[in-house]
Design an enzyme around this catalytic site. Structure first.
Site, PDB file in Angstrom:
ATOM      1  N   LYS A   1      35.228  37.046  48.336  1.00 40.38           N
ATOM      2  CA  LYS A   1      35.210  35.583  48.380  1.00 40.38           C
ATOM      3  C   LYS A   1      36.189  34.986  47.382  1.00 40.38           C
ATOM      4  O   LYS A   1      36.657  33.861  47.560  1.00 40.38           O
ATOM      5  CB  LYS A   1      33.790  35.074  48.061  1.00 40.38           C
ATOM      6  CG  LYS A   1      32.757  35.412  49.102  1.00 40.38           C
ATOM      7  CD  LYS A   1      31.403  34.792  48.783  1.00 40.38           C
ATOM      8  CE  LYS A   1      30.662  35.541  47.724  1.00 40.38           C
ATOM      9  NZ  LYS A   1      29.305  35.024  47.492  1.00 40.38           N
TER      10      LYS A   1
ATOM     11  N   LYS B   1      38.202  45.626  48.073  1.00 41.44           N
ATOM     12  CA  LYS B   1      37.100  45.090  48.870  1.00 41.44           C
ATOM     13  C   LYS B   1      37.405  43.661  49.318  1.00 41.44           C
ATOM     14  O   LYS B   1      37.997  42.870  48.577  1.00 41.44           O
ATOM     15  CB  LYS B   1      35.816  45.108  48.035  1.00 41.44           C
ATOM     16  CG  LYS B   1      34.558  44.747  48.799  1.00 41.44           C
ATOM     17  CD  LYS B   1      33.347  44.863  47.888  1.00 41.44           C
ATOM     18  CE  LYS B   1      32.074  44.458  48.616  1.00 41.44           C
ATOM     19  NZ  LYS B   1      30.892  44.521  47.726  1.00 41.44           N
TER      20      LYS B   1
ATOM     21  N   LYS C   1      35.851  42.745  35.647  1.00 42.96           N
ATOM     22  CA  LYS C   1      36.020  41.293  35.655  1.00 42.96           C
ATOM     23  C   LYS C   1      36.556  40.766  34.322  1.00 42.96           C
ATOM     24  O   LYS C   1      37.294  39.785  34.292  1.00 42.96           O
ATOM     25  CB  LYS C   1      34.695  40.614  35.995  1.00 42.96           C
ATOM     26  CG  LYS C   1      34.240  40.863  37.432  1.00 42.96           C
ATOM     27  CD  LYS C   1      32.945  40.140  37.733  1.00 42.96           C
ATOM     28  CE  LYS C   1      32.522  40.371  39.170  1.00 42.96           C
ATOM     29  NZ  LYS C   1      31.257  39.668  39.511  1.00 42.96           N
TER      30      LYS C   1
END
Length: 330
Positions: free
Chosen positions: A196, A193, A111
């Site tokens: 959201k 993956k 991230k």
């Protein structure tokens, strides 16, 4: 009964991957375990949040839990920030956490990217809060996807470290990984993956999507020009094809082998239509139930408040023992 703890962040739209990879399994565990299912809103603060939207998102996630089958007469449904023991234990555990353990956490590396020095402390240290989430309930098992196993390993290390220094206090939890569809991939890239946070809404099927949206997204899902193979080995070399077959298998409660036997040689235009029909049939009742629940926020608030009070009473008992063992003022 052994105890389970798990939770999801109230950020973005919950999607098909959340349902097949987590919620569907959570529902199945309710008769065999004592379950605590949490909306982990403190973790959401690792990114900037609009306060009103965050509170609304907590309700929406709670509605999704219930719509998917979480039974509040069997399981405790609670909100992380309403239970102070989560953060109190997190600080205590942070005093036992070597920096080397944190530096090995891959999700921060993924991230943060090249801007590590600009990232906030919360993003770096949130695995310790995640460990506290689990340990404060004395959870025996944690249902997780493959990508979360590292966090459970850190939790186990911290439980052992605390027990070694202060005496046996926490059970050492085990990861509970269920089913081959524990990792549902993006409809636009079968190597990533379903998320959201993906920029493209076509990469996921949201739990709030209607039938037309589901049909369109599956039709647009990335595939390759070859028909469906007849073996899993051949499927493994084709990530987008594997993803769609895995989704079908999970929704139909069938094995990959069964799906391939039934559809081997089919063109994806045909298979996508069948997958869309199956997805709509399975998801429409959940979506309708979610909308019904979201129309009565007072009822959802009452459920969350009651569950949080129950969780607070349990965790305060364990927290007092932790404070006594480390020598804090009681």
């Amino acid at each position: 009964m052994k105890r389970i703890f798990s939770g999801m962040q109230p950020t973005g739209n919950l999607h098909l991957g959340n349902y097949l990879g987590a919620l569907k399994n959570w529902v199945a565990l309710q008769d065999s375990y004592e379950c605590y299912y949490c909306v982990v809103d403190l973790h959401a603060l690792t990114l900037p949040q609009d306060p009103e939207k965050l509170r609304a998102a907590v309700r929406e996630v709670a509605c999704a839990y219930i719509a998917c089958g979480i039974d509040v007469s069997k399981s405790c449904l609670c909100v992380q920030s309403a239970i102070p023991a989560h953060t109190e234990l997190s600080w205590i555990l942070s005093t036992l956490t070597p920096l080397g353990w944190m530096n090995r956490m891959t999700q921060f590396k993924d991230k943060a990217g090249k801007d590590r020095d600009k990232q906030l402390l919360g993003l770096y240290s949130y695995p310790v809060l995640m460990a506290a989430d689990i340990l404060i309930y004395h959870a025996d098992c944690v249902p997780v996807g493959e990508d979360q196993k590292q966090h459970v390993e850190l939790t186990r290390d911290l439980a052992l470290a605390f027990n070694s220094r202060y005496g046996e206090t926490f059970p050492v939890p085990e990861p509970l990984i269920m089913g081959f569809a524990a990792r549902v991939m993006s409809l636009r890239d079968g190597t990533k993956k379903m998320s959201k946070s993906d920029i493209s809404d076509y990469a996921r099927i949201n739990l709030t999507d209607d039938a037309d949206a589901i049909m369109l997204k599956i039709r647009k899902a990335k595939t390759d020009p070859e028909p469906l193979p007849d073996t899993i080995k051949a499927l493994e070399k084709r990530p987008e094809a594997q993803n769609l077959v895995s989704i079908y298998a999970s929704l139909a409660d069938q094995s990959l082998e069964t799906v391939l036997t039934q559809h081997a040689g089919a063109q994806f235009s045909t298979f996508k239509q069948e997958l869309a029909d199956l997805t709509i049939a399975k998801m429409e009742p959940l979506t309708a139930r979610m909308r019904q629940l979201m129309s009565d926020p007072a009822e959802i608030d009452a459920i969350l408040n009651a569950g949080s009070e129950k969780a607070d009473a349990l965790t305060q008992t364990y927290l007092q023992e932790v404070k006594r063992r480390v020598g804090l003022w009681l």
